[in-house]
Design a protein around this motif. Sequence first.
Motif, PDB file in Angstrom:
ATOM      1  N   SER B 119       0.834  -1.190   0.000  1.00 13.16           N
ATOM      2  CA  SER B 119       0.000   0.000   0.000  1.00 13.16           C
ATOM      3  C   SER B 119       0.879   1.255   0.000  1.00 13.16           C
ATOM      4  CB  SER B 119      -0.916   0.006   1.216  1.00 13.16           C
ATOM      5  OG  SER B 119      -0.139   0.079   2.372  1.00 13.16           O
ATOM      6  N   VAL B 120       0.229   2.356  -0.320  1.00 13.51           N
ATOM      7  CA  VAL B 120       0.961   3.618  -0.425  1.00 13.51           C
ATOM      8  C   VAL B 120       1.511   4.024   0.946  1.00 13.51           C
ATOM      9  CG1 VAL B 120       0.832   5.957  -1.316  1.00 13.51           C
ATOM     10  CG2 VAL B 120      -0.809   4.258  -2.072  1.00 13.51           C
ATOM     11  N   SER B 122       4.781   6.781   2.752  1.00 17.48           N
ATOM     12  CA  SER B 122       5.749   7.813   2.410  1.00 17.48           C
ATOM     13  C   SER B 122       7.047   7.571   3.161  1.00 17.48           C
ATOM     14  CB  SER B 122       5.197   9.204   2.739  1.00 17.48           C
ATOM     15  OG  SER B 122       5.040   9.346   4.115  1.00 17.48           O
ATOM     16  N   GLN B 222       4.249   5.087  -6.220  1.00 16.20           N
ATOM     17  CA  GLN B 222       2.957   4.588  -6.642  1.00 16.20           C
ATOM     18  C   GLN B 222       3.119   3.994  -8.025  1.00 16.20           C
ATOM     19  OE1 GLN B 222      -0.355   7.207  -7.228  1.00 16.20           O
ATOM     20  NE2 GLN B 222      -1.693   5.984  -5.950  1.00 16.20           N
TER      21      GLN B 222
END
Lengths: 344, 310
Positions: B119-120, B122, B222
């Motif tokens: 999943s995304v 950061s 992404q």
Amino acid sequence: MFKRGTLVVVAFVLAVLLTACGGAPAAPAAPAATDAPVAAEPFKVAVVMPSTETDLAWSQAMIDALRSIQAEMGGEAAMQISISENMFNVTDAAAALRDYASAGNQLVIAHGTQYGTSMFEVARDFPEVSFAWGTATDTGEAEGFTNVFSYNASAEEGGYVNGVIAAMLSTSNVVGIVGPVEAGDAKAYIDGFEQGVLSVKPDSTVNKTYTGSFGDTAAAAEAASTHIAAGADVLTGSAQQVVGAIGVAKERGALWLGTQSSQASLAPDIVVATQLYDWTGVLKDIIAKIQAGTLGGTAYDLTLENGGLKIVFNSAFPGVTPEMQAAVDTAIQGISSGVITVLP
Amino acid sequence: MEQLFTLTTLTGILHSTIRLATPYLFASLGETISQRSGVLNLGVEGQMLMGAFAAFFVVVTTGSLLGGVVAAIFVGALLGLLMALVSVSFRAEQGISGIGMYLLGLGLSSLLFRLTLGSVQSVRGFAELALPGLSSIPVLGPALFKHSLLVYVAFALVPMVAYLLNRTTWGLNIRAVGDNPQAADTLGVPVIAIRYATVTVGGAMAAMGGASLSISAVNIFQENMTGGIGFIAVALVYFGGWRPVGVMLGILLFSLVSALQIWLQLVGIGIPSDLAVMLPYILTIIALALAPRRTGQPAALTRPFNRGMA
């Protein structure tokens, strides 16, 4: 040579026959509706969507709803979900819709306005399969379709509420909006957001930009950088591209208001609140209608009033004041009762 | 409208321009080296995506930015080798094999992302580094000298690549191989080895371009995050006449218009957003069409080398 060629032909014919025979028992006549759901075939849903199921935005909102219904109905045995992700190419999406329709799914969801034309073409060829698409308001009734549902989100409503929060949080009185394409629920959200900001602080500056794409993470990041350089201290944005903007906001300490799905997991320190799209109610109603024999004809709309839209604060964010909470409640009540009109 | 001419805006536009130019610089300079030796690598986009993922994955798992850079270079070089194998040794049609490389990079980076991170999320990437002294020059200082490390590296590569191509024996060999591989071969220049080297270096640089997004500019990975940058980077090599400085100028022009269109939207100048986002691309097409010279083009570009066949 000839002999081998014949063998190939025979093998091919055999293969076709076997496939055909193998396929036959798998497609029994639909059992008459009885009170014996235990033995019933699982309800089969397929969804075609433009980004991934973990995009923290548009597609994830739909998948989250489907999975929660699946869990409620009793898991895989009661409901089967087929997913085609990253269908940003409409031609591919059209092919997937057709495949799903012919594969025995009872409900085929075209999760994107851009799929509309293809979806109606497939729906015409499969009148016994139910289709749903959105965001849209057209069920094709005027053209004689009886197997299409449509769903829309009055995103401007939550946009307005997010705008109220943004205005109360901003100290520079400049807020920035990272838009995707100037259309659909994104534009509605953004226009509502602007109206919400100005309702609290009429002299605020609301800067709007569009990247021209739903999924261009790098462009969204650049737009966010630009907004921050222009003095914005609170940002918002729409579509699956926003993860790029949130990354930048996190790096520079700007606050973020989300829409569609919760983005708090990505940046718990800066995501203040999210307008959640909760498609659960819509999907449950569609499934119930299909099981009762109605395959289409209803246009759904998520609103704050019907609970399809929810404003959810990020519990990890410390800056939510009681006044803010009160202003949000007032705005939600005002919109639900019609006292506040949010223009899309 | 007057908001467009304030110092803040001016600084902002310049700052954006420099930042936006970075991934293009890495990718286009690498592509310049590769094309000067006669190999068109159209798979830059795929190599960028793999570089972006490799760097991001290493930073997520180890926290080491240097590790991320090394991973991107390694993966990029590996894909460069693969590209060289296909286009130099197997002499495949370069345009087609490039598309193959793009699809491989797109698919593989997405697949690996799903299998590993899922999943995304950061990361803390390269932070902005204000150069002492220089960054306090009014307007230009904060615009030019307040960037992350990779931005400075990208611009430093311009004179380095120019020097390599124009002032070294290596560069001479690369150019000879790109213009007339048969002649170079008779003079004892190892055509195949040189092309392998340039395409490998080009792949590594493309991957760095991807990494400059995932661990510097955006700090997120992404799927398909490059969104066409790699293809524009190839076009910008033509635009810049196969010379590193020319390529840089083309990139700066493209980036300037990209930055400008965001600011134009932001100050609400009233042009439709759909039109604004098209500006950089329209400009590129016009500039490519107007560019009169094809003189810089390596004569043997896209032509596979086959000893004994002219």
